[in-house]
Scaffold this active site. Sequence first.
Site, PDB file in Angstrom:
ATOM      1  N   GLY A 213       6.121  -9.396  -9.578  1.00 54.79           N
ATOM      2  CA  GLY A 213       5.411  -9.652 -10.832  1.00 54.79           C
ATOM      3  C   GLY A 213       4.836 -11.051 -10.796  1.00 54.79           C
ATOM      4  O   GLY A 213       5.418 -11.967 -10.199  1.00 54.79           O
TER       5      GLY A 213
ATOM      6  N   GLY B 109       2.315   1.393 -12.547  1.00 53.10           N
ATOM      7  CA  GLY B 109       1.852   0.227 -11.796  1.00 53.10           C
ATOM      8  C   GLY B 109       2.928  -0.380 -10.913  1.00 53.10           C
ATOM      9  O   GLY B 109       2.745  -1.451 -10.338  1.00 53.10           O
TER      10      GLY B 109
ATOM     11  N   LYS C  52      11.033  -8.786   4.260  1.00 50.69           N
ATOM     12  CA  LYS C  52      11.951  -9.644   3.500  1.00 50.69           C
ATOM     13  C   LYS C  52      13.298  -9.772   4.220  1.00 50.69           C
ATOM     14  O   LYS C  52      13.902 -10.850   4.225  1.00 50.69           O
ATOM     15  CB  LYS C  52      12.137  -9.075   2.095  1.00 50.69           C
TER      16      LYS C  52
ATOM     17  N   ARG D 183     -11.966 -14.899  -3.763  1.00 57.14           N
ATOM     18  CA  ARG D 183     -12.902 -14.140  -2.938  1.00 57.14           C
ATOM     19  C   ARG D 183     -14.185 -13.876  -3.712  1.00 57.14           C
ATOM     20  O   ARG D 183     -15.274 -13.999  -3.194  1.00 57.14           O
ATOM     21  CB  ARG D 183     -12.224 -12.830  -2.538  1.00 57.14           C
TER      22      ARG D 183
ATOM     23  N   LYS E 249       5.034 -13.215   2.141  1.00 57.77           N
ATOM     24  CA  LYS E 249       6.146 -12.707   2.975  1.00 57.77           C
ATOM     25  C   LYS E 249       5.657 -12.214   4.322  1.00 57.77           C
ATOM     26  O   LYS E 249       6.302 -12.387   5.348  1.00 57.77           O
ATOM     27  CB  LYS E 249       6.919 -11.606   2.263  1.00 57.77           C
TER      28      LYS E 249
ATOM     29  N   GLY F 172      10.717 -12.431  -5.285  1.00 58.17           N
ATOM     30  CA  GLY F 172       9.876 -12.878  -6.401  1.00 58.17           C
ATOM     31  C   GLY F 172      10.481 -14.050  -7.145  1.00 58.17           C
ATOM     32  O   GLY F 172      10.595 -15.158  -6.611  1.00 58.17           O
TER      33      GLY F 172
ATOM     34  N   ASP G  41       7.838  -3.394   3.474  1.00 56.62           N
ATOM     35  CA  ASP G  41       7.958  -4.571   2.617  1.00 56.62           C
ATOM     36  C   ASP G  41       9.392  -5.121   2.681  1.00 56.62           C
ATOM     37  O   ASP G  41       9.600  -6.321   2.891  1.00 56.62           O
ATOM     38  CB  ASP G  41       7.590  -4.168   1.172  1.00 56.62           C
TER      39      ASP G  41
ATOM     40  N   GLU H 143       9.697 -19.963  -1.452  1.00 61.66           N
ATOM     41  CA  GLU H 143      10.715 -19.293  -2.277  1.00 61.66           C
ATOM     42  C   GLU H 143      10.261 -17.927  -2.788  1.00 61.66           C
ATOM     43  O   GLU H 143      11.039 -16.971  -2.832  1.00 61.66           O
ATOM     44  CB  GLU H 143      11.076 -20.196  -3.469  1.00 61.66           C
TER      45      GLU H 143
ATOM     46  N   VAL I 109      10.427 -13.922  -0.881  1.00 63.09           N
ATOM     47  CA  VAL I 109      11.484 -12.905  -0.953  1.00 63.09           C
ATOM     48  C   VAL I 109      12.076 -12.935  -2.354  1.00 63.09           C
ATOM     49  O   VAL I 109      12.446 -13.990  -2.859  1.00 63.09           O
ATOM     50  CB  VAL I 109      12.625 -13.180   0.054  1.00 63.09           C
TER      51      VAL I 109
HETATM   52  N1  LIG Z   1       2.314  -9.797  -6.937  1.00 59.69           N
HETATM   53  C1  LIG Z   1       3.632  -9.991  -6.758  1.00 59.69           C
HETATM   54  O1  LIG Z   1       4.470  -9.474  -7.517  1.00 59.69           O
HETATM   55  C2  LIG Z   1       4.112 -10.869  -5.644  1.00 59.69           C
HETATM   56  C3  LIG Z   1       5.481 -11.233  -5.595  1.00 59.69           C
HETATM   57  C4  LIG Z   1       5.925 -12.076  -4.575  1.00 59.69           C
HETATM   58  C5  LIG Z   1       5.042 -12.503  -3.605  1.00 59.69           C
HETATM   59  N2  LIG Z   1       3.738 -12.111  -3.657  1.00 59.69           N
HETATM   60  C6  LIG Z   1       2.838 -12.587  -2.616  1.00 59.69           C
HETATM   61  O2  LIG Z   1       1.900 -13.463  -3.205  1.00 59.69           O
HETATM   62  C7  LIG Z   1       0.661 -13.368  -2.521  1.00 59.69           C
HETATM   63  C8  LIG Z   1      -0.432 -13.045  -3.533  1.00 59.69           C
HETATM   64  O3  LIG Z   1      -0.126 -11.834  -4.168  1.00 59.69           O
HETATM   65  P1  LIG Z   1      -0.936 -11.356  -5.459  1.00 59.69           P
HETATM   66  O4  LIG Z   1      -0.212 -10.149  -5.952  1.00 59.69           O
HETATM   67  O5  LIG Z   1      -1.188 -12.492  -6.358  1.00 59.69           O
HETATM   68  O6  LIG Z   1      -2.305 -10.890  -4.764  1.00 59.69           O
HETATM   69  P2  LIG Z   1      -3.705 -10.563  -5.474  1.00 59.69           P
HETATM   70  O7  LIG Z   1      -3.485 -10.287  -6.922  1.00 59.69           O
HETATM   71  O8  LIG Z   1      -4.369  -9.575  -4.626  1.00 59.69           O
HETATM   72  O9  LIG Z   1      -4.493 -11.957  -5.357  1.00 59.69           O
HETATM   73  C9  LIG Z   1      -5.017 -12.430  -4.157  1.00 59.69           C
HETATM   74  C10 LIG Z   1      -5.988 -13.539  -4.491  1.00 59.69           C
HETATM   75  O10 LIG Z   1      -6.498 -14.061  -3.270  1.00 59.69           O
HETATM   76  C11 LIG Z   1      -7.923 -14.158  -3.367  1.00 59.69           C
HETATM   77  N3  LIG Z   1      -8.482 -14.058  -2.031  1.00 59.69           N
HETATM   78  C12 LIG Z   1      -8.447 -13.019  -1.175  1.00 59.69           C
HETATM   79  N4  LIG Z   1      -9.049 -13.337  -0.011  1.00 59.69           N
HETATM   80  C13 LIG Z   1      -9.474 -14.595  -0.147  1.00 59.69           C
HETATM   81  C14 LIG Z   1     -10.187 -15.491   0.694  1.00 59.69           C
HETATM   82  N5  LIG Z   1     -10.554 -15.127   1.923  1.00 59.69           N
HETATM   83  N6  LIG Z   1     -10.461 -16.733   0.235  1.00 59.69           N
HETATM   84  C15 LIG Z   1     -10.081 -17.096  -1.014  1.00 59.69           C
HETATM   85  N7  LIG Z   1      -9.409 -16.299  -1.861  1.00 59.69           N
HETATM   86  C16 LIG Z   1      -9.113 -15.063  -1.439  1.00 59.69           C
HETATM   87  C17 LIG Z   1      -8.339 -13.031  -4.278  1.00 59.69           C
HETATM   88  O11 LIG Z   1      -9.600 -13.312  -4.835  1.00 59.69           O
HETATM   89  P3  LIG Z   1     -10.289 -12.349  -5.923  1.00 59.69           P
HETATM   90  O12 LIG Z   1      -9.443 -12.486  -7.156  1.00 59.69           O
HETATM   91  O13 LIG Z   1     -11.632 -12.908  -6.104  1.00 59.69           O
HETATM   92  O14 LIG Z   1     -10.251 -10.975  -5.342  1.00 59.69           O
HETATM   93  C18 LIG Z   1      -7.208 -13.066  -5.307  1.00 59.69           C
HETATM   94  O15 LIG Z   1      -7.490 -13.996  -6.311  1.00 59.69           O
HETATM   95  C19 LIG Z   1       0.867 -12.304  -1.436  1.00 59.69           C
HETATM   96  O16 LIG Z   1       1.217 -12.935  -0.238  1.00 59.69           O
HETATM   97  C20 LIG Z   1       2.036 -11.499  -1.962  1.00 59.69           C
HETATM   98  O17 LIG Z   1       2.770 -10.869  -0.933  1.00 59.69           O
HETATM   99  C21 LIG Z   1       3.249 -11.311  -4.650  1.00 59.69           C
END
Ligand SMILES: NC(=O)c1ccc[n+]([C@@H]2O[C@H](COP(=O)([O-])OP(=O)(O)OC[C@H]3O[C@@H](n4cnc5c(N)ncnc54)[C@H](OP(=O)(O)O)[C@@H]3O)[C@@H](O)[C@H]2O)c1
Length: 436
Positions: free
Chosen positions: A313, A197, A215, A55, A115, A144, A211, A139, A142
Amino acid sequence: MFPSSTLDAVQATVKIGLLGCGHVGGALVAILQHDADTIAAQTGVRLEVARVAVRSMSKERTVPIPASLLTHDAASVVADPDIDVVVEVIGGIEPARTLILDAVKAGKPVVTANKELIANVGQELFDAAAEAGVDLLFEAAVGGGIPLIRPLRESLAGERIRRVTGIVNGTTNYILTRMAEEGADYAEALAEAQQLGYAERDPTADVEGFDAGAKAAILASIAFGGRVVAGDVYREGISDITAADIAYAGRLGYVVKLVAIAEHVADDDVAVRVHPAMVPSTHPLASVRDSFNAVFIEGESVGELMLYGRGAGGMPSASAVLGDLIDAAHNLRAGSVGRPLHLRPVHLRSIDDLSSAYYLDLEVADRPGVLATVAGVMGAHGVSIKSMEQEGAGSGARIVFVTHEARERDVQACISELRALDVVSRVGTLLRVLGS
Ligand SMILES: NC(=O)c1ccc[n+]([C@@H]2O[C@H](COP(=O)([O-])OP(=O)(O)OC[C@H]3O[C@@H](n4cnc5c(N)ncnc54)[C@H](OP(=O)(O)O)[C@@H]3O)[C@@H](O)[C@H]2O)c1
């Protein structure tokens, strides 16, 4: 360890278009920067992150990414003819949904960790992928880093699964663990989780079970091959659980956990729910502490099994994305595709028609005949008492009941009547008892 020039000669390079480079996307890039050669030697596919959509172009990244790879135009990454496989780790419904649909329509396999998307519009995406003959793998959506979707879809493909019970939200498990082990009350434990965090500033999605509900919908869809979306899931959170409930549960031999349960009830009937429950301390899920997750599966032939690990994570989730990515890249190179996911309509059994044992906590007036009045109301609704404990005296006397198995509808009717009694000053927590 493996000279890349030698490997390049024998391994086909698969170019990845990465949509999102936050916690999960950044961790995926870090793993590939470090391990691409090893992965190529082990799997025969060389993975290269060729473009990265974010973004903000100016945000500092946790991994070094050449400026030439970065763009804020995610659609251009999907449309780029040089991109072989798309990884969506943006999150949310839009633009993720449109980007994934465009990718599969262009014949590109997609890996997503999203998810929310899978639990709400998964069917549309699976149909589009099946029609286009490409993989759509999820994968990480749900549990992680815990392999759940592939074991359910592949290893247990022919298994008649009876029930899947999961601790699938690390934030709530952390809070409940602190409450149980330190006697902390809910607000204290939540504040600690936020400080570390584990919990967001607005914790609603975690603590109110949204959440876990998303899942649970995905687990139910995969375990039973049925169409279940997040909105179908009965949901209660943990914000009303008190330190006293947890202490009582401990004394009775239980721990309190937020559980997601997907259950095959009969024929095409499934029941899917998320709520706090009393888990017997001898149950494998009782030992899942802190922010860890686990899913306990019961099947006709396989019996009981449990998958345990880091449910969130960046790195654990990127590990799951990587496994999907290697699968998708391998299939692409082989000109094949994994088994498409076809979900059939299922009937959802309402929680009102399910049965369980219950823990019920009442504040009553401490005067003769109160217990007989309360027991009479319970008996009239077919809710029989298994055990009872009284604490305190006077107007704040507390009675805690554990019931025999009863129907939810009857228990709720019983509670409404108890609330109306003038000898009952407060109806406290109602908890279902697992494994009854
Ligand atoms: N974090 C976890 O532990 C975890 C675990 C399992 C599944 N997930 C899933 O994985 C996905 C990502 O999670 P995350 O924690 O990595 O999220 P995050 O840290 O918020 O990262 C989201 C990324 O998407 C980018 N973004 C947002 N809107 C965009 C757009 N319109 N065009 C291009 N890029 C865009 C953001 O850009 P910027 O960096 O520039 O803001 C950021 O790099 C989610 O669906 C989440 O539910 C996360």
